[in-house]
Design a protein around this motif. Sequence first.
Motif, PDB file in Angstrom:
ATOM      1  N   MET A   1       0.844  -1.188   0.000  1.00 34.63           N
ATOM      2  CA  MET A   1       0.000   0.000   0.000  1.00 34.63           C
ATOM      3  C   MET A   1       0.880   1.239   0.000  1.00 34.63           C
ATOM      4  O   MET A   1       1.997   1.233   0.491  1.00 34.63           O
ATOM      5  N   GLY A   2       0.296   2.328  -0.462  1.00 25.12           N
ATOM      6  CA  GLY A   2       0.983   3.599  -0.416  1.00 25.12           C
ATOM      7  C   GLY A   2       0.727   4.308   0.897  1.00 25.12           C
ATOM      8  O   GLY A   2      -0.005   3.822   1.767  1.00 25.12           O
ATOM      9  N   VAL A   3       1.319   5.468   1.041  1.00 23.30           N
ATOM     10  CA  VAL A   3       1.179   6.244   2.280  1.00 23.30           C
ATOM     11  C   VAL A   3      -0.284   6.563   2.559  1.00 23.30           C
ATOM     12  O   VAL A   3      -0.761   6.393   3.693  1.00 23.30           O
ATOM     13  N   LEU A   4      -1.019   7.005   1.553  1.00 17.24           N
ATOM     14  CA  LEU A   4      -2.437   7.346   1.730  1.00 17.24           C
ATOM     15  C   LEU A   4      -3.220   6.151   2.268  1.00 17.24           C
ATOM     16  O   LEU A   4      -3.945   6.281   3.262  1.00 17.24           O
ATOM     17  N   LEU A   7      -2.140   5.217   5.928  1.00 13.96           N
ATOM     18  CA  LEU A   7      -2.651   6.156   6.925  1.00 13.96           C
ATOM     19  C   LEU A   7      -4.157   6.004   7.110  1.00 13.96           C
ATOM     20  O   LEU A   7      -4.658   5.973   8.241  1.00 13.96           O
ATOM     21  N   ALA A   8      -4.876   5.912   6.003  1.00 14.26           N
ATOM     22  CA  ALA A   8      -6.336   5.792   6.074  1.00 14.26           C
ATOM     23  C   ALA A   8      -6.742   4.490   6.750  1.00 14.26           C
ATOM     24  O   ALA A   8      -7.679   4.472   7.562  1.00 14.26           O
ATOM     25  N   GLN A  34     -14.148  15.123   9.462  1.00 15.18           N
ATOM     26  CA  GLN A  34     -12.901  15.840   9.738  1.00 15.18           C
ATOM     27  C   GLN A  34     -11.931  15.684   8.573  1.00 15.18           C
ATOM     28  O   GLN A  34     -11.283  16.646   8.159  1.00 15.18           O
ATOM     29  N   LEU A  35     -11.830  14.487   8.039  1.00 12.91           N
ATOM     30  CA  LEU A  35     -10.958  14.251   6.896  1.00 12.91           C
ATOM     31  C   LEU A  35     -11.445  15.008   5.670  1.00 12.91           C
ATOM     32  O   LEU A  35     -10.661  15.606   4.941  1.00 12.91           O
ATOM     33  N   GLU A  44     -12.332   9.439   1.365  1.00 10.07           N
ATOM     34  CA  GLU A  44     -12.823   8.309   0.574  1.00 10.07           C
ATOM     35  C   GLU A  44     -12.032   7.033   0.877  1.00 10.07           C
ATOM     36  O   GLU A  44     -12.610   5.955   0.997  1.00 10.07           O
ATOM     37  N   THR A  45     -10.741   7.162   1.014  1.00  7.91           N
ATOM     38  CA  THR A  45      -9.904   5.997   1.303  1.00  7.91           C
ATOM     39  C   THR A  45     -10.200   5.463   2.699  1.00  7.91           C
ATOM     40  O   THR A  45     -10.287   4.250   2.913  1.00  7.91           O
ATOM     41  N   TYR A  46     -10.381   6.354   3.657  1.00  4.34           N
ATOM     42  CA  TYR A  46     -10.747   5.977   5.028  1.00  4.34           C
ATOM     43  C   TYR A  46     -12.082   5.232   5.039  1.00  4.34           C
ATOM     44  O   TYR A  46     -12.205   4.169   5.647  1.00  4.34           O
ATOM     45  N   LEU A  47     -13.086   5.791   4.346  1.00  2.00           N
ATOM     46  CA  LEU A  47     -14.398   5.148   4.317  1.00  2.00           C
ATOM     47  C   LEU A  47     -14.341   3.780   3.646  1.00  2.00           C
ATOM     48  O   LEU A  47     -15.023   2.844   4.064  1.00  2.00           O
TER      49      LEU A  47
END
Length: 72
Positions: A1-4, A7-8, A34-35, A44-47
Amino acid sequence: MGVLEDLADTLAKDAIDAYEKLGDEDILNEVAKQLGATSTTMEETYLTSIRIRLSERRARLYLERRVKEAEG
């Protein structure tokens, strides 16, 4: 995975842990808001990570239940 994604996903895991500890599902959406205020891409990545983690958990519980039923 990448950094995004890293982190997400870490944030998603921590938010799910907080949700379970507090019993407040709204916290998942509050973190997303908040994001979204600063990075819709991160939101979007978090969700996506939230959905994946919760879906996996439900599927795993289903699988465990079916195996227990089959074992008697």
